[in-house]
Write an enzyme that holds these catalytic residues in place. Structure first.
Site, mmCIF file in Angstrom:
data_model
loop_
_atom_site.group_PDB
_atom_site.id
_atom_site.type_symbol
_atom_site.label_atom_id
_atom_site.label_comp_id
_atom_site.label_asym_id
_atom_site.label_seq_id
_atom_site.Cartn_x
_atom_site.Cartn_y
_atom_site.Cartn_z
ATOM 1 N N LYS A 136 34.934 -29.249 -23.243
ATOM 2 C CA LYS A 136 35.236 -29.104 -24.667
ATOM 3 C C LYS A 136 34.564 -27.866 -25.282
ATOM 4 C CE LYS A 136 33.864 -32.572 -27.033
ATOM 5 N NZ LYS A 136 32.522 -32.056 -27.398
ATOM 6 N N THR A 140 33.508 -25.252 -23.716
ATOM 7 C CA THR A 140 34.102 -24.074 -23.077
ATOM 8 C C THR A 140 35.420 -23.699 -23.748
ATOM 9 O OG1 THR A 140 33.058 -24.664 -20.974
ATOM 10 C CG2 THR A 140 34.916 -23.131 -20.884
ATOM 11 N N ARG A 151 27.049 -26.832 -31.953
ATOM 12 C CA ARG A 151 25.750 -27.497 -32.028
ATOM 13 C C ARG A 151 24.760 -26.819 -31.082
ATOM 14 N NH1 ARG A 151 27.133 -33.258 -30.144
ATOM 15 N NH2 ARG A 151 28.630 -32.059 -28.939
ATOM 16 N N LYS A 164 23.458 -34.211 -18.271
ATOM 17 C CA LYS A 164 24.659 -33.796 -18.990
ATOM 18 C C LYS A 164 24.840 -32.285 -18.971
ATOM 19 C CE LYS A 164 26.945 -34.184 -23.490
ATOM 20 N NZ LYS A 164 26.968 -32.766 -23.836
ATOM 21 N N ALA A 218 26.650 -37.534 -30.682
ATOM 22 C CA ALA A 218 27.783 -38.211 -31.307
ATOM 23 C C ALA A 218 27.851 -39.692 -30.961
ATOM 24 C CB ALA A 218 29.086 -37.533 -30.900
ATOM 25 N N PHE A 249 31.735 -35.537 -27.774
ATOM 26 C CA PHE A 249 32.476 -36.531 -27.003
ATOM 27 C C PHE A 249 33.941 -36.600 -27.431
ATOM 28 C CE2 PHE A 249 28.017 -38.302 -26.791
ATOM 29 C CZ PHE A 249 27.773 -37.824 -25.523
ATOM 30 N N PHE A 255 42.007 -26.814 -13.826
ATOM 31 C CA PHE A 255 41.069 -26.785 -12.713
ATOM 32 C C PHE A 255 41.825 -26.320 -11.482
ATOM 33 C CE2 PHE A 255 38.281 -29.044 -15.436
ATOM 34 C CZ PHE A 255 37.006 -29.008 -14.879
ATOM 35 N N TRP A 259 37.713 -20.837 -18.699
ATOM 36 C CA TRP A 259 36.529 -20.747 -17.833
ATOM 37 C C TRP A 259 36.653 -19.522 -16.925
ATOM 38 C CZ3 TRP A 259 34.656 -20.102 -13.048
ATOM 39 C CH2 TRP A 259 33.317 -20.458 -12.803
#
Length: 557
Positions: free
Chosen positions: A73, A75, A96, A107, A275, A303, A383, A411
C-alpha cells in the site's frame, strides 16, 4: 534512474540520487523562512508561514485485508504520487512515520519499496526528526507528574487503582505490558500497578495527528482523562495543570516533516498511529499543509478499508473538515489467493480457483468505499509470479462488476509503472463524489458500532460484554458519548477473529472494553485480543540489521 534487479529496498535507496531538501522545498513552493532543515535531506515546515490558499484534492490509498503475502500500500501511494508528477500534476504525498516496534519486529518500515520510496529511507525508518521521541517524552512526563502528585500529598484525591494513563515506549516489548511502579519504600513513591503501551498507541500520538494548530494541541492535551478519584470522579490533565509543559515538549514535533520520493516528488511524513489500535492516519496538519501547497495530495491509511479508511472517513475527514476526492484500493493476486485459502509457500503456483474464492475480500472493501459515497479505483499491484490467466481473471471480473482497475508496477518501475493508475485517478478527480460519514455523532455508541460492523465489516451485529456496558453507561453519565468511535480490531479479518479470512458472513463482533479518549476526541472500542504493546517474533528483523564501516544502514528491508 538505473534499475537493477535483485537489490533490496535499502540498497536501492542508498543508490538513489537524492536532492538537497531546500531544492525540494523550492519545487513545492515552500518559502525559505518556513523551512527548518534537519541535516541536508530532511526539514520541518512551519505551517504558520505557509500562506497558500489552495485546497488540494485528497486521494486516499487503502487496501484489502492484509496478509503475509504483502499488498504494498505505501509503495503504491508513493508510486502514484510520482506517476501524477510525470503527468504534470502539482502533487505531494503525505505518509505516516514508521514506528521502531514493527521496524525492528516483523512488519517492516513505512517508506514504500523498490523504486517507489521516500528518502532518506533509513533515517525515516529509524529516529527521523525525533517526533516519536518527543511524543514518548510527553507521554511519560505525564506519568511522572501523576505519580509525583500522589507522592506529594494527592490533593486531587486520585485513586491509584483507577489511573488509566500508561507509560509508553516505541518498541515491541511484551515484558512491559504489566509492571509495578513505586517499589522501594516511601521515598520512591506510592506503589501501584502500571503498564506500557507502544508509543503509536498513546493518546498523545492520536492527539498529535488530529490537532489542527498548536493551541488546539494544548486544548486537547488538557482534556486527556488520566483516571478517577476515590469518589469515582474523572481527573484530567488540566486538573494537574501540566498541559503547557506537555505542549512545550511537542512544539517542534508538531511541525510537519518534509522529505522526497525517489523521483523528487515532495513528501510530508508526519505522525503515525496504528490503525488496528488507533485511527491509522498521518496528521491533519500535514495533510492540510500539503493541500495548501499542491493540487493533489496522495495519502494513505493503515491496513484495509475496514480499519484505516473507515477511520479516515469517520474520524479524520470529519475533524479536518475535508473529503476524500478519490480512493484507491490496493490488491495483489498473491494476497487474494491467500484469502482463497492458499498457503504462503504455494503462492507462486497458478491458482485461478483460489483467486476466484479470495476475490470476495476485495469486493467487500470496494463496497465499503462506495458506502461512503466515493467511487474507488483498484490498483492491481503486480508481482513477478502473477500469471496471465490470473491477471485476465481479475481484469474480466472488474469489467463485469463495473469496477475501475489499473495494473500497477511501481516497485520495479517507479512512477512509470503507475501511469495507468494515475490516469484513472485524474478521471475520478474530475467527477463529483457524494462523500458522507456513516453515522451521526448524536447516535448512541451502540448504534455507531453497529453501523460500522454491519456496513463496513459485513457482520450481523455486536455483543457488548458486561464490562463494556458498564463503561458505556459511565461515558453517557459524564456526557462523553457524542464522539466518533475508534474500533480496535484485528487487521487480518473483516471480523474480530484473525483466522476468518476472505469475506466472512453471519458473524458478530464482541466489544470487550470501551475507553474514552477525550483528548483525541473519540471512543475506543476494544475487540478480540488486540495488544497495545506488541511483542517481538522469534526471529525479528533486527537480526538482519547492521551498519557498515561508512555508517550506512545494512539489512533494513
Amino acid at each position: 534512474m538505473a534499475q537493477t534487479k535483485n537489490l533490496t529496498d535499502i540498497e536501492i535507496a542508498n543508490n538513489a540520487d537524492i536532492q538537497p531538501i531546500d531544492v525540494i522545498a523550492e519545487s513545492a513552493g515552500i518559502p525559505e523562512d518556513a523551512l527548518e532543515p534537519y541535516g541536508r535531506f530532511k526539514a520541518k515546515i512551519d505551517p504558520l508561514k505557509i500562506t497558500g490558499t489552495s485546497k488540494g484534492k485528497v486521494v486516499l490509498v487503502t487496501a484489502i485485508s492484509p496478509t503475509p503475502a504483502g499488498e504494498g500500500k505505501s509503495t503504491v501511494t508513493v508510486g502514484l504520487a510520482d506517476a501524477l508528477k510525470r503527468l504534470n500534476q502539482k502533487v505531494m504525498v503525505a505518509l505516516r512515520e514508521p514506528s521502531l516496534g514493527p521496524v525492528m519486529g516483523i512488519k517492516g518500515g513505512a517508506t514504500g519499496g523498490g523504486y517507489a520510496q521516500v528518502l532518506p529511507m533509513d533515517e525515516i525508518n529509524l529516529h527521523f526528526t525525533g517526533d516519536f521521541h518527543a511524543i514518548t517524552s510527553a507521554n511519560n512526563a505525564l506519568s511522572a507528574f501523576i505519580d509525583n502528585h500522589i507522592h506529594q500529598g494527592n490533593e486531587l484525591n486520585i485513586d491509584p487503582r483507577r489511573i488509566i494513563w500508561k507509560r509508553v515506549l516505541d518498541l515491541n516489548d511484551r515484558a512491559l505490558r504489566k509492571v509495578i511502579v513505586g517499589l522501594g519504600g516511601p521515598v520512591q513513591g506510592m506503589p501501584r500497578e502500571d503498564g506500557f503501551d507502544i508509543t503509536v498507541a498513546s493518546e498523545i500520538m492520536a492527539i498529535f495527528c488530529l490537532a489542527t494548530s498548536l493551541q488546539d494541541l494544548k486544548e486537547r492535551l488538557s482534556s486527556i482523562l488520566i483516571g478517577y478519584t476515590f469518589d469515582k470522579e474523572p481527573v484530567f490533565v488540566r486538573d494537574l495543570g501540566v498541559e503547557g509543559a506537555l505542549t512545550l515538549l511537542l512544539k517542534d514535533a508538531i511541525k510537519p516533516n518534509l522529505v522526497q520520493t525517489m523521483e523528487g516528488t515532495p513528501a510530508i511524513v508526519h505522525g503515525g498511529p496504528f490503525a488496528n489500535i488507533a485511527h491509522g492516519c498521518n496528521s491533519i496538519m500535514a495533510t492540510q499543509t500539503a493541500r495548501k501547497l499542491a493540487d493533489i495530495v496522495v495519502t494513505e491509511a493503515g491496513f484495509g478499508a475496514d480499519l484505516g479508511a473507515e477511520k479516515f472517513m469517520n474520524i479524520k475527514a470529519r475533524k479536518g473538515q475535508f473529503s476524500p476526492d478519490a480512493v484507491v484500493v490496493v490488491a495483489t493476486i498473491r494476497a487474494l489467493k491467500m484469502h482463497g485459502g492458499v498457503q504462503k509457500t504455494d503462492l507462486a503456483k497458478e491458482n485461478v480457483n483460489a483467486l476466484q474464492t479470495g476475490i470476495v475480500n476485495l469486493e467487500k472493501h470496494i463496497d465499503t468505499v462506495r458506502t461512503f459515497g466515493v467511487e474507488p479505483v483498484v490498483a492491481l499491484n503486480r508481482f513477478i509470479t502473477d500469471t496471465e490467466a490470473e491477471i485476465n481473471f481479475i481484469m474480466n471480473w472488474a469489467e463485469e462488476h463495473n469496477i475501475r482497475i489499473a495494473r500497477t508496477n511501481v516497485w520495479e518501475e517507479g512512477g512509470l509503472g503507475g501511469l495507468e493508475l494515475a490516469q484513472n485517478v485524474i478521471e475520478i478527480l474530475d467527477q463529483d463524489q457524494n462523500f458522507a460519514p456513516l453515522y451521526e455523532l448524536t447516535e448512541s455508541i451502540e448504534q455507531k458500532v453497529t453501523t460500522i460492523v454491519q456496513k463496513v465489516y459485513g457482520g450481523l451485529g455486536v455483543q457488548f460484554t458486561d464490562k463494556a456496558k458498564k463503561q458505556i453507561a459511565q461515558i453517557e453519565q459524564f456526557g462523553w458519548d457524542l464522539l466518533p468511535v475508534c474500533m480496535a480490531k484485528t487487521q487480518y479479518s473483516l471480523s474480530d477473529q484473525p483466522n476468518l479470512i476472505g469475506r466472512p458472513e453471519g458473524f458478530t463482533i464482541t466489544v470487550r472494553e470501551v475507553i474514552p479518549k477525550l483528548g483525541a476526541g473519540f471512543i475506543v472500542c476494544l475487540t478480540g485480543d488486540i495488544m497495545t504493546m506488541p511483542g517481538l517474533p522469534k526471529n525479528p528483523a533486527a537480526l538482519r540489521m547492521d551498519v557498515d564501516e561508512n555508517g550506512n544502514a545494512v539489512g533494513l528491508f
